[in-house]
Design a protein around this motif. Structure first.
Motif: not given
Length: 794
Positions: A637-657
């Motif tokens: 994955l390109d760096k930007t996409t990788a950071q976006e996916v990682s951010q989504f996983i982090t946010v969705s599994s914390t405040e998203g819960q």
């Protein structure tokens, strides 16, 4: 004189989504007489003393006395589907609205409620009668006279099968009642115009009789009900003074109880050019409701990206992710060719069997039923004939009950329900026509049940019912339910099928392309069965198969496969499913938690195993429990996409819960993933996957968490092999490129944190609000001259 104190409560009223039903409950109202089977729109007018529920644009002055006139609720801003609910006529001086103690002087005029010069010719107003007409003022400022079909707003659907919104709800003999009201936004009704930016109000109007003006010598306003209290209308006209069509009359309107409504931002909030370029994720429909609340928390936060959720089958989503056309896939099972793919647990939710079933004798809606795997299989395999003619002609149906409600197995599990009639609607389960991980899991549940599989292989159930022979020995699980019955009814009286013979049972099953459509069908009690016929066989009106009509309240029996998110959003009733033999489990947090307790780790950073065989040993685990994962590549994955996916996983599994109704929060129908408790292993894996995807230098591999080598065979939610088919094209396309607006702080990766991206107000929305109204009405004996519908301008 009688005085009623009406207590009204609602289960929610803030951050509403389009069509998100509100349960309205009341006590202290006058019992309804002559109950209408269909309480919506014009057909609900056939009652006495109902409670009127209407959505109106504006703020009610009872809530805010300082609201400006142009922003205030009035009868002109309240929605009705027909002009019958807005227009009435009577002999000169004899209209009950003219005799109302609270009426204004202008109500006594020949034409009241509207400027006579604005009445169109098609309304046929004559000098013979007096009229009251309540025009509708649309959000764009257009005034619709509301005195004929042609003078109603474009969203009004006279003579359409679309379900009206306004309801005339039933109060029982004890003065209590409840009703699920369907609020709508400008997405469905632009003329009404409710949105996150436009205030609206639910008006609850108890009909308790017209208050007569002092010295009134007429008995019209003194008339009381004459229809049978607590029973269905036998076909008689209601008394005008206690009829719901006079909701706009001054004393009725003064009794209104306002419930302020606020709406969440619509899905299109992130489609503007200010939201940033969309980053598409594709996959499971099980995330559709959570996506409604999560999406704005991304695109409205400058520290985040514009997350775009697109629904499609798991395998197609996986193919897009692997080809680089999607940043990530949202799947509920392990997919093929995933050596360099990691799976982050994103949501714990599931599927269920929703139902609309009424108790015998019009005694209200059934709120719970028990189903086992064999009953669901009977519905899926089209093993109920649905009619006597089909049973007598279709091979293998001679010993089968006509529909589910007549099945001795169903009756044993659900005693006391209606067995006086049958229907095709009760002979089928509304189901998907497309590939879905949900179908894989449902059929895995059936495959794990020995009695269900014996039935599928031809063994009769204990009462002699046998499987539809076209489905005998079908191999399960499957990701797409096949329509195998090719029997054609050659003796049919259906002119459409006479003109164009077609396999009959698939018309009864009539699967659809999305689970949301099934939820909507249950919301409106509108079956998907397509055995109806319209047209007269001419070139201008050819024969066409048509969908069955909506079922009337008091006479409903229909079932459908739905997501738990949709079911909770729309307050659908859900069946309890059998886990271990004899134990039926509800799809609530306890049932989901008990199922998650049974999960076993898969290979490293791959999906956990949730086995239906393990659930069959549990007394408390809900069989429809599903874990949805965000799957993404760990290299390439390109760096930007990788950071976006990682951010989504982090946010969705914390405040998203964090449970709640605001932007970025977790709606009902989802079990929170947390650091402790049943979901702690899911939380830990999500955090690990976020780091691995951000790093983009390691393969996820196939090594198990214990150091053993895992199998590369993809499995379904029940731990059974998942059929691998070719990927299909996306079902939805990425939105136009867009860029963020509004300043918001960076997201926090601390569990439970809420950031300033939560822009829509929350606060108290899950707690009932209670409003009190003292209702005083002079009620005496008397008779009414005509029913409103017969007075209405035609």
């Amino acid at each position: 004189d009688t005085t009623n104190c009406i207590h009204v409560s609602v289960n929610k009223h803030t951050n509403l989504q389009d069509h998100e039903r509100i349960t309205v409950t009341w006590s202290g109202a006058h019992p309804t007489a002559g109950r209408a089977l269909n309480p919506y729109g014009e057909t609900g007018l056939e009652q006495e003393y109902p409670v009127v529920l209407m959505q109106c644009r504006g703020v009610d002055p009872k809530d805010d006395p300082k609201v400006s006139a142009d922003q205030a609720v009035s009868p002109d801003t309240c929605w009705t589907n027909t002009y019958f609910e807005r227009t009435s006529s009577a002999d000169p001086g004899q209209g009950v609205w003219q005799q109302d103690a609270a009426a204004s002087a202008s109500d006594g005029a020949h034409i009241a409620g509207i400027d006579p010069s604005k009445i169109p010719d098609e309304c046929n107003v004559s000098s013979t009668f007096d009229y009251h007409i309540t025009p509708f003022l649309a959000a764009n400022g257009t005034s619709y006279p509301g005195c004929s079909s042609e003078s109603m707003p474009p969203e009004a659907t006279v003579n359409s099968v679309t379900i009206p919104q306004e309801a005339f709800a039933f109060t029982s003999l004890d003065g209590k009642g409840n009703f699920d009201f369907d609020p709508r936004t400008n997405l469905d009704n632009a003329s009404l115009g409710c949105s996150s930016a436009v205030a609206c109000t639910l008006e609850v109007i108890p009909i308790d009789g017209i208050s007569c003006a002092a010295g009134n010598k007429s008995q019209e306003c003194n008339a009381t009900g004459q229809l049978p209290v607590g029973q269905v209308n036998p076909g008689s006209a209601p008394q005008d003074a206690v009829a719901p069509a006079f909701w706009w009359s001054a004393s009725n309107w003064d009794r209104r109880i306002p419930v302020p409504l606020t709406f969440a931002p619509p899905p299109g909030v992130c489609s503007s050019s200010a939201a940033g370029k969309p980053v598409p994720f594709y996959g499971s429909e099980l995330l559709s409701q959570v996506a409604l609340q999560w999406t704005p928390a991304y695109c409205e936060n400058k520290s985040r990206f514009n997350w775009q959720d697109n629904i499609m089958p798991d395998q197609a989503a996986d193919a897009l992710m692997n080809s680089g056309q999607a940043a990530a896939a949202e799947v509920s099972s392990r997919q093929a060719s995933d050596d360099d793919v990691a799976y982050a647990p994103t949501a714990v939710t599931g599927w269920g069997i929703g139902f609309d079933i009424d108790k015998p004798g019009n005694a209200g809606q059934q709120t719970t039923i028990n189903l086992d795997a064999r009953l669901i299989l009977k519905l899926l395999t089209e093993s109920y004939p649905g009619s006597v003619d089909v049973r007598s002609s279709h091979p293998g149906f001679s010993h089968n009950p006509l529909s589910l409600n007549l099945d001795p197995e169903f009756i044993k599990l659900n005693p006391g329900l209606d067995t006086s009639h049958w229907s095709e609607n009760a002979a089928a389960l509304m189901n998907l026509s497309t590939s879905s991980g949900v179908m894989t899991q449902l059929t895995s549940y059936i495959a794990a049940d020995p009695q269900a599989m014996a039935f599928l292989h031809g063994k009769p159930d204990p009462w002699g019912m046998t499987v539809n022979p076209y489905y005998k020995d079908l191999k399960l699980p499957v990701s797409t339910w096949p329509l195998l019955d090719t029997w054609v009814d050659k003796t049919t009286n259906n002119p459409c099928l006479q003109a164009a013979p077609s396999a009959y049972m698939p018309l009864v099953a009539s699967p659809v392309s999305s689970l949301r459509l099934i939820a909507t069908a249950l919301l409106y009690s509108w079956p998907m069965v397509t055995t109806g016929c319209t047209g007269n066989g001419t070139t201008t009106s050819p024969f066409q198969l048509s969908r069955a009509a909506p079922e009337g309240i008091g006479n409903r029996f229909m079932l459908g496969l739905v997501t738990l998110g949709d079911a909770r959003r729309y307050d659908l009733t859900l069946a309890k499913l059998q886990a271990s033999p004899g134990h039926f489990v509800a799809p609530d947090d306890a049932g989901l938690s008990a199922a998650i307790d049974l999960i076993k780790p898969g290979p490293k950073l791959k999906p956990f195993e949730l086995s239906e065989q393990a659930i069959r040993k549990s007394k408390a685990a809900y069989p429809g429990t599903t874990i949805v994962y965000t799957a993404a590549k760990t290299s390439g994955l390109d760096k930007t996409t990788a950071q976006e996916v990682s951010q989504f996983i982090t946010v969705s599994s914390t405040e998203g819960q964090v449970p709640g109704r605001g932007n970025g929060q977790l709606p009902d129908g989802y079990l929170p993933i947390t650091k402790s408790g049943a979901t702690k292993r899911l939380f830990a894996q999500a955090a690990q996957v976020a780091k691995v995807i951000a790093a983009q230098h390691a393969s996820a591999g196939a090594t198990g968490s214990s150091g053993t080598t895992g199998s590369a065979v993809p499995t379904g939610g029940a731990g059974v092999p998942l059929p691998v088919t070719g990927a299909s094209a996306p079902t939805s396309q990425p939105a136009p490129e867009i860029a963020p607006s509004g300043d918001s702080p960076a997201y926090s990766d601390q569990p439970g944190s809420i950031t300033a991206a939560l822009t829509s107000p929350v606060g108290g929305s899950l707690l009932p609000i209670v409003l009190l109204l003292g209702v005083t009405a002079a009620v005496a004996t008397g008779a009414s001259r005509l029913w409103l519908r017969r007075q209405a301008v035609r």
